[in-house]
Design a protein around this motif. Structure first.
Motif, PDB file in Angstrom:
ATOM      1  N   MET A   1      -4.833  22.332 -20.363  1.00 34.99           N
ATOM      2  CA  MET A   1      -3.442  22.038 -20.521  1.00 34.99           C
ATOM      3  C   MET A   1      -3.171  20.558 -20.264  1.00 34.99           C
ATOM      4  N   PHE A   2      -3.755  19.969 -19.221  1.00 34.39           N
ATOM      5  CA  PHE A   2      -3.507  18.575 -18.900  1.00 34.39           C
ATOM      6  C   PHE A   2      -4.718  17.717 -19.245  1.00 34.39           C
ATOM      7  N   SER A   3      -4.444  16.523 -19.727  1.00 32.48           N
ATOM      8  CA  SER A   3      -5.478  15.507 -19.882  1.00 32.48           C
ATOM      9  C   SER A   3      -5.745  14.878 -18.520  1.00 32.48           C
ATOM     10  N   HIS A   4      -4.656  14.427 -17.876  1.00 32.05           N
ATOM     11  CA  HIS A   4      -4.780  13.808 -16.571  1.00 32.05           C
ATOM     12  C   HIS A   4      -3.427  13.802 -15.858  1.00 32.05           C
ATOM     13  N   VAL A   5      -3.507  13.612 -14.563  1.00 32.77           N
ATOM     14  CA  VAL A   5      -2.337  13.499 -13.711  1.00 32.77           C
ATOM     15  C   VAL A   5      -2.532  12.244 -12.874  1.00 32.77           C
ATOM     16  N   THR A   6      -1.455  11.502 -12.658  1.00 33.75           N
ATOM     17  CA  THR A   6      -1.527  10.240 -11.931  1.00 33.75           C
ATOM     18  C   THR A   6      -0.473  10.197 -10.832  1.00 33.75           C
ATOM     19  N   VAL A   7      -0.853   9.643  -9.666  1.00 32.99           N
ATOM     20  CA  VAL A   7       0.110   9.335  -8.616  1.00 32.99           C
ATOM     21  C   VAL A   7       0.033   7.847  -8.325  1.00 32.99           C
ATOM     22  N   GLY A   8       1.169   7.273  -7.994  1.00 31.68           N
ATOM     23  CA  GLY A   8       1.216   5.874  -7.583  1.00 31.68           C
ATOM     24  C   GLY A   8       0.947   5.760  -6.099  1.00 31.68           C
ATOM     25  N   VAL A   9       0.196   4.730  -5.714  1.00 28.11           N
ATOM     26  CA  VAL A   9      -0.137   4.511  -4.305  1.00 28.11           C
ATOM     27  C   VAL A   9       0.051   3.041  -3.951  1.00 28.11           C
ATOM     28  N   ARG A  10       0.319   2.798  -2.683  1.00 28.02           N
ATOM     29  CA  ARG A  10       0.482   1.419  -2.195  1.00 28.02           C
ATOM     30  C   ARG A  10      -0.836   0.841  -1.724  1.00 28.02           C
ATOM     31  N   ASP A  11      -1.689   1.666  -1.130  1.00 24.28           N
ATOM     32  CA  ASP A  11      -2.965   1.222  -0.569  1.00 24.28           C
ATOM     33  C   ASP A  11      -4.064   2.066  -1.207  1.00 24.28           C
ATOM     34  N   LEU A  12      -4.730   1.491  -2.182  1.00 23.13           N
ATOM     35  CA  LEU A  12      -5.720   2.243  -2.955  1.00 23.13           C
ATOM     36  C   LEU A  12      -6.889   2.713  -2.089  1.00 23.13           C
ATOM     37  N   ASP A  13      -7.316   1.910  -1.136  1.00 19.47           N
ATOM     38  CA  ASP A  13      -8.427   2.328  -0.275  1.00 19.47           C
ATOM     39  C   ASP A  13      -8.038   3.514   0.601  1.00 19.47           C
ATOM     40  N   ALA A  14      -6.831   3.481   1.167  1.00 22.15           N
ATOM     41  CA  ALA A  14      -6.363   4.610   1.983  1.00 22.15           C
ATOM     42  C   ALA A  14      -6.194   5.854   1.125  1.00 22.15           C
ATOM     43  N   ALA A  15      -5.658   5.680  -0.079  1.00 17.99           N
ATOM     44  CA  ALA A  15      -5.499   6.815  -0.988  1.00 17.99           C
ATOM     45  C   ALA A  15      -6.854   7.391  -1.371  1.00 17.99           C
TER      46      ALA A  15
ATOM     47  N   TYR B   1      -3.257   5.324  -8.761  1.00 22.80           N
ATOM     48  CA  TYR B   1      -3.075   3.979  -9.308  1.00 22.80           C
ATOM     49  C   TYR B   1      -2.115   3.173  -8.446  1.00 22.80           C
ATOM     50  N   GLU B   2      -2.357   1.874  -8.414  1.00 23.78           N
ATOM     51  CA  GLU B   2      -1.302   0.962  -7.994  1.00 23.78           C
ATOM     52  C   GLU B   2      -0.376   0.866  -9.206  1.00 23.78           C
ATOM     53  N   PRO B   3       0.943   0.914  -9.028  1.00 23.29           N
ATOM     54  CA  PRO B   3       1.853   0.954 -10.175  1.00 23.29           C
ATOM     55  C   PRO B   3       1.643  -0.203 -11.160  1.00 23.29           C
ATOM     56  N   PHE B   4       1.716   0.130 -12.432  1.00 21.77           N
ATOM     57  CA  PHE B   4       1.511  -0.826 -13.515  1.00 21.77           C
ATOM     58  C   PHE B   4       2.508  -1.974 -13.458  1.00 21.77           C
ATOM     59  N   ASP B   5       3.746  -1.678 -13.043  1.00 23.05           N
ATOM     60  CA  ASP B   5       4.778  -2.720 -13.002  1.00 23.05           C
ATOM     61  C   ASP B   5       4.702  -3.582 -11.746  1.00 23.05           C
ATOM     62  N   ARG B   6       3.696  -3.314 -10.913  1.00 23.68           N
ATOM     63  CA  ARG B   6       3.455  -4.070  -9.677  1.00 23.68           C
ATOM     64  C   ARG B   6       4.570  -3.907  -8.642  1.00 23.68           C
ATOM     65  N   GLN B   7       5.472  -2.964  -8.860  1.00 23.53           N
ATOM     66  CA  GLN B   7       6.513  -2.651  -7.891  1.00 23.53           C
ATOM     67  C   GLN B   7       5.943  -1.650  -6.885  1.00 23.53           C
ATOM     68  N   PRO B   8       6.574  -1.504  -5.715  1.00 20.63           N
ATOM     69  CA  PRO B   8       6.053  -0.565  -4.720  1.00 20.63           C
ATOM     70  C   PRO B   8       6.007   0.872  -5.246  1.00 20.63           C
ATOM     71  N   ALA B   9       4.944   1.561  -4.921  1.00 20.18           N
ATOM     72  CA  ALA B   9       4.827   2.983  -5.270  1.00 20.18           C
ATOM     73  C   ALA B   9       5.799   3.780  -4.428  1.00 20.18           C
ATOM     74  N   SER B  10       6.295   4.882  -4.976  1.00 17.10           N
ATOM     75  CA  SER B  10       7.152   5.795  -4.231  1.00 17.10           C
ATOM     76  C   SER B  10       6.856   7.214  -4.683  1.00 17.10           C
ATOM     77  N   ALA B  11       6.991   8.145  -3.754  1.00 14.36           N
ATOM     78  CA  ALA B  11       6.754   9.560  -4.060  1.00 14.36           C
ATOM     79  C   ALA B  11       7.962  10.129  -4.790  1.00 14.36           C
ATOM     80  N   GLY B  12       7.717  10.995  -5.761  1.00 16.18           N
ATOM     81  CA  GLY B  12       8.805  11.628  -6.495  1.00 16.18           C
ATOM     82  C   GLY B  12       9.408  12.769  -5.701  1.00 16.18           C
TER      83      GLY B  12
END
Length: 133
Positions: free
Chosen positions: A1-15, A57-68
């Motif tokens: 059903m899904f190709s992929h799912v993505t979440v935005g993160v602020r600290d990629l190493d911690a994520a 991912y770190e957000p593409f727009d380089r703005q801070p990530a936030s949880a939905g």
């Protein structure tokens, strides 16, 4: 059903540490992500399967990530022991509890799950679906 799912993160190493902790017990492994000029990312897959993929991912727009608000990712476990193991590992890797492992009979007979927040506040559900046979 899904190709992929993505979440935005602020600290990629911690994520990456958090998602390794909860996804390795479920049989998923990191795969190499080839930079495309966009933001830094990490990817997890089930070995031997090209899809689906899960990305942090770190957000593409380089703005801070936030949880939905109202969004949640649910990862399927083979059994209740995997749910417990992944939940405990997630807490040790910087996650916070949103609901301890246990039966959730209101979702179906044999439904067993746990809820976490990743270090960026994304809601994660770990679930064994004994109700599906």
């Amino acid at each position: 059903m899904f190709s992929h799912v993505t979440v935005g993160v602020r600290d990629l190493d911690a994520a990456a540490a958090f998602y390794d902790a909860i996804l390795l017990p479920l049989g998923l492994r990191q795969r190499e992500v080839t930079p495309d000029g966009g933001p830094a990312a990490r990817c997890w897959i089930k070995p031997g399967q090209a899809l689906p993929r899960f990305y942090a991912y770190e957000p593409f727009d380089r703005q801070p990530a936030s949880a939905g608000n109202g969004s949640m990712l649910a990862f399927l476990a083979d059994d209740e022991a995997q749910v417990r193991q992944a939940y405990a590992a997630g807490l040790q890797a910087g996650g916070s509890s949103e609901g301890e492992p246990g039966e959730r009979p209101h979702y179906g007979k044999g439904y067993f799950g746990a809820y976490l927040r990743d270090p960026d506040g994304n809601k994660i559900h770990l679930v064994h679906r004994g109700d599906l046979g």
